[in-house]
Design an enzyme around this catalytic site. Structure first.
Site, mmCIF file in Angstrom:
data_model
loop_
_atom_site.group_PDB
_atom_site.id
_atom_site.type_symbol
_atom_site.label_atom_id
_atom_site.label_comp_id
_atom_site.label_asym_id
_atom_site.label_seq_id
_atom_site.Cartn_x
_atom_site.Cartn_y
_atom_site.Cartn_z
ATOM 1 N N GLU A 67 0.872 -1.170 0.000
ATOM 2 C CA GLU A 67 0.000 0.000 0.000
ATOM 3 C C GLU A 67 0.911 1.223 0.000
ATOM 4 O OE1 GLU A 67 -3.450 2.512 2.364
ATOM 5 O OE2 GLU A 67 -2.369 0.929 3.445
ATOM 6 N N ASP A 92 5.063 4.744 3.609
ATOM 7 C CA ASP A 92 4.803 6.176 3.759
ATOM 8 C C ASP A 92 6.049 6.819 4.346
ATOM 9 O OD1 ASP A 92 3.525 8.800 4.398
ATOM 10 O OD2 ASP A 92 1.679 7.707 4.011
ATOM 11 N N ASP A 141 -1.869 12.135 -2.792
ATOM 12 C CA ASP A 141 -1.965 13.541 -3.162
ATOM 13 C C ASP A 141 -2.257 13.614 -4.657
ATOM 14 O OD1 ASP A 141 -1.483 16.217 -3.891
ATOM 15 O OD2 ASP A 141 0.120 16.445 -2.418
ATOM 16 N N LYS A 147 0.156 20.770 -14.991
ATOM 17 C CA LYS A 147 1.587 21.018 -14.808
ATOM 18 C C LYS A 147 2.177 20.196 -13.666
ATOM 19 C CE LYS A 147 1.027 25.007 -11.717
ATOM 20 N NZ LYS A 147 1.324 26.457 -11.544
ATOM 21 N N ASP A 177 -10.651 10.128 -4.059
ATOM 22 C CA ASP A 177 -11.854 10.958 -4.114
ATOM 23 C C ASP A 177 -11.709 12.032 -5.182
ATOM 24 O OD1 ASP A 177 -9.800 12.047 -2.284
ATOM 25 O OD2 ASP A 177 -11.151 13.768 -2.219
ATOM 26 N N THR A 239 -10.600 4.047 5.064
ATOM 27 C CA THR A 239 -9.613 4.824 5.797
ATOM 28 C C THR A 239 -10.322 5.927 6.573
ATOM 29 O OG1 THR A 239 -9.216 6.480 4.073
ATOM 30 C CG2 THR A 239 -7.979 4.412 3.915
ATOM 31 N N TYR A 241 -9.962 9.162 6.354
ATOM 32 C CA TYR A 241 -10.439 10.238 5.485
ATOM 33 C C TYR A 241 -11.537 9.749 4.541
ATOM 34 C CZ TYR A 241 -6.771 13.242 7.228
ATOM 35 O OH TYR A 241 -5.979 13.993 8.058
ATOM 36 N N GLU A 242 -11.464 8.500 4.142
ATOM 37 C CA GLU A 242 -12.522 7.957 3.292
ATOM 38 C C GLU A 242 -13.861 7.989 4.010
ATOM 39 O OE1 GLU A 242 -13.473 3.885 0.705
ATOM 40 O OE2 GLU A 242 -11.668 4.025 1.943
#
Length: 273
Positions: A67, A92, A141, A147, A177, A239, A241-242
C-alpha cells in the site's frame, strides 16, 4: 469475510488524531514490523532488506502486496486481517502517522503486516525484481493541475519504477476521491494499452462482483463464493479520510489495471487532462 465490530474498533483507533509526535517517533523505532532507512542513504544504495522480505520479515513464501502512501495504515491492517494468506507492506514517509497502523499490527500480532518508512521516489532501493505481487494506492496527493501531473503516484515516471519490482501483469489498484486523478490514470492506462480490470467513479455503489480480487487471493480452485466474500471485505475497509469523505456524500473512485513489465509507460504526445 467482512470485518466484525471488534476489528472495526481496532481500525477506528487508527483514525484517531495523535497528540505526541515525538513519543510516537521514538516508539516507532522499537517496532519489529517497521523498516526505516538511515537518513541520507536510501537514494544512494540499496537497503539490505531488498530481495529479502519473504525470508527475513514474513518468513514465508506468500505474495507481497504494497500500500503506497499508507498514512495511518488502515488499509494495510484491514487487508492483512482479511487475507492472512498474503503479506502486506504499508509505505509512507510520515512516521507519526504510520505509528498507529504499526502499533495496531504489533498489538494484534499480525505476522503478515509490515511498514516501510521512505519516500515513494526511493522505493526501488527496498524491493527487488518480481518481489512484489500487487500494489494498492489509496488516496494519494492528486497534485491537481496538468503542470503537476508528473508528481502523481500513477504518472509514467512512478509506473516505470513499479515495473522494476512488480511481477509481470501485476495489478495496481487506485482509490481516490479526486476525479481529475482518477480520469488521468484511467486515460494513461488505456493510452498505453494496459488491461483495465475495473473502473468506477463510485466504488461504494459497485456490486462485489465488479471489484477486482487478484489471483493472489483467489484461484480457479477457490470456492465460488470466496471471490464475493473477498470483494465484500475489501469494500468494508475505509480509511479515516474515506469515512469523512463518504459521510459528506463524496464519491470514491476506483480503478484496477495490470502493469506489463516489458512496456515502457509514457504520456504520449499529449498529457491526459
Amino acid at each position: 469475510m467482512i470485518l466484525d465490530s471488534g476489528w472495526k474498533r481496532s481500525l477506528n483507533r487508527i483514525g484517531e488524531v495523535g497528540k505526541n509526535k515525538l513519543a510516537r517517533w521514538a516508539e516507532l523505532g522499537t517496532f519489529e514490523n517497521v523498516i526505516q532507512a538511515e537518513a541520507g542513504t536510501q537514494f544512494r544504495t540499496d537497503h539490505r532488506i531488498k530481495g529479502n522480505w519473504n525470508r527475513e520479515i514474513f518468513r514465508n513464501n506468500n505474495p507481497v502486496i504494497l500500500e503506497l502512501g499508507c498514512g495511518k495504515g488502515e488499509y494495510t491492517v484491514g487487508l492483512s486481517l482479511l487475507f492472512p494468506e498474503c503479506n502486506f507492506v504499508g509505505v509512507d514517509i510520515k512516521g507519526s502517522r504510520m505509528w498507529r497502523g504499526a502499533k495496531t499490527a504489533s498489538e494484534q500480532k499480525l505476522k503478515n503486516t509490515a511498514f516501510l518508512r521512505t519516500r515513494i521516489e526511493f522505493i526501488g532501493s527496498f524491493f527487488d525484481t518480481d518481489e512484489v505481487d500487487e500494489i494498492w494506492i489509496t488516496f494519494p496527493d492528486p497534485h491537481a493541475g496538468k503542470k503537476n501531473s508528473n508528481k502523481r503516484l500513477t504518472c509514467p515516471w512512478f509506473l516505470n519504477i513499479y515495473r522494476n519490482f512488480l511481477r509481470n501483469r501485476g495489478i495496481i489498484h487506485l482509490k481516490t476521491d479526486n476525479t481529475e486523478l482518477y480520469n488521468y490514470t484511467r486515460h494513461l492506462a488505456s493510452d498505453n494499452g494496459l488491461e483495465i480490470l475495473s473502473s468506477s467513479d463510485d466504488m461504494h455503489s459497485m456490486d462485489p462482483d465488479e471489484i477486482t480480487v487478484s489471483e493472489n487471493i483467489i484461484t480457479e480452485q477457490s470456492d465460488p463464493n470466496h471471490k464475493k466474500k473477498a470483494a465484500s471485505g475489501i469494500l468494508s475497509i475505509k480509511t479515516y479520510y474515506e469515512s469523512k469523505f463518504t459521510g459528506m456524500g463524496m464519491k470514491i473512485h476506483y480503478l484496477a489495471f495490470r502493469l506489463e513489465k516489458d512496456k515502457i509507460i509514457s504520456h504520449g504526445p499529449e498529457k491526459a487532462e
